[in-house]
Design a protein around this motif. Structure first.
Motif: not given
Length: 265
Positions: A146-163
């Motif tokens: 999560h982190g701030y954009g222009l107007w809001s804190t943006m919450y999300g998920f990022i997925a990575l392979e097994n490398d």
């Protein structure tokens, strides 16, 4: 006298009506709270599965999520919390609320200036992560960011392979950016551009970023870049800052480096 009695009766009836309505509203709020909590939990699972590329219309969200292991990471030591540590801290990974922990000075650390490129103000000491495993081997890892954009804190998920470097998927589940501009972070076509991108350079630095416009395929760093959001410079900068922060040395970077090292042995 009759007129005064009428006013008094009107006030009494109005107050009584307000009292009855407030009782009904309070009862409804209490009664609906478990349903709201269940829906929020279901939405969290859906977004985790979506980032991992594991949504299946033929399988229920809860059933699909059974294949995912929830763990807590100590971001100070970049290590998984053991069962003993969880018991000592009185924390259940399944119910741990990272957003609430970030607001608690006893469970978080204050950030400022150069230490806070994502403008999150406080970072929880512990973070949830989600693992897809084949036996003892991690096949995919899903990380909250999560982190701030222009107007809001943006919450999300990022997925990575097994490398622990190649991106499977990325998306926000809560953001308040400008519709049609920064709000394009919700556009499925833009989110699809993240798949296959690499987070780290040869020195292990998190350099994944949004380009100023479209990615030039001839750019030697193209594998680390995603098309920028047209007309949304500050939102684009916010996305770059938050992914580099959370996948960098102050976030999950040391843990991911350790996992890569273990996999290379």
């Amino acid at each position: 006298m009759a007129n005064n009695d009428s006013i008094q009766k009107t006030i009494t009836v109005a107050l009584s009506l307000c009292l009855v309505c407030s009782v009904f509203v309070a009862a409804a709020a209490v009664g609906l709270k478990p349903i709201q909590k269940a829906n929020k939990d279901l939405d969290r699972k859906r977004n985790i599965l979506s980032a991992a590329g594991m949504l299946d219309s033929n399988v229920s969200i809860d059933q699909a999520f059974e294949t995912i292991e929830t763990r807590l990471v100590n971001l100070e030591t970049s290590s998984f919390l053991t069962a003993e540590e969880l018991s000592s801290a009185g924390i259940d990974p399944a119910t741990y609320d990272q957003q609430a922990a970030a607001k608690d000075p006893a469970m978080s650390v204050a950030l400022n200036g150069a230490n806070d490129p994502a403008s999150i103000k406080r970072r929880a000491n512990y973070s949830s992560i989600y693992l897809v495993k084949d036996g003892d081997q991690i096949e995919r890892i899903i990380l909250p960011v999560h982190g701030y954009g222009l107007w809001s804190t943006m919450y999300g998920f990022i997925a990575l392979e097994n490398d622990f470097d190649t991106i499977i998927g990325f998306g926000f589940y809560d953001q308040g950016e400008t519709p049609g501009l920064g709000g394009e972070v919700d556009n499925p076509n833009w989110k699809a551009l993240w798949k296959g991108k690499k987070v780290y350079n040869d020195q292990g630095e998190a350099i994944i970023q949004l380009a100023k416009s479209s990615v030039d395929s001839a750019d030697p760093l193209a594998i680390h870049k995603v098309d920028g959001l047209s007309g949304a410079t500050l939102t684009s900068r916010g996305v770059t800052n938050l992914v580099q922060y959370w996948l960098g040395n102050e976030g999950f970077g040391p843990l991911l480096a350790s996992l890569r090292s273990e996999g290379a042995q």
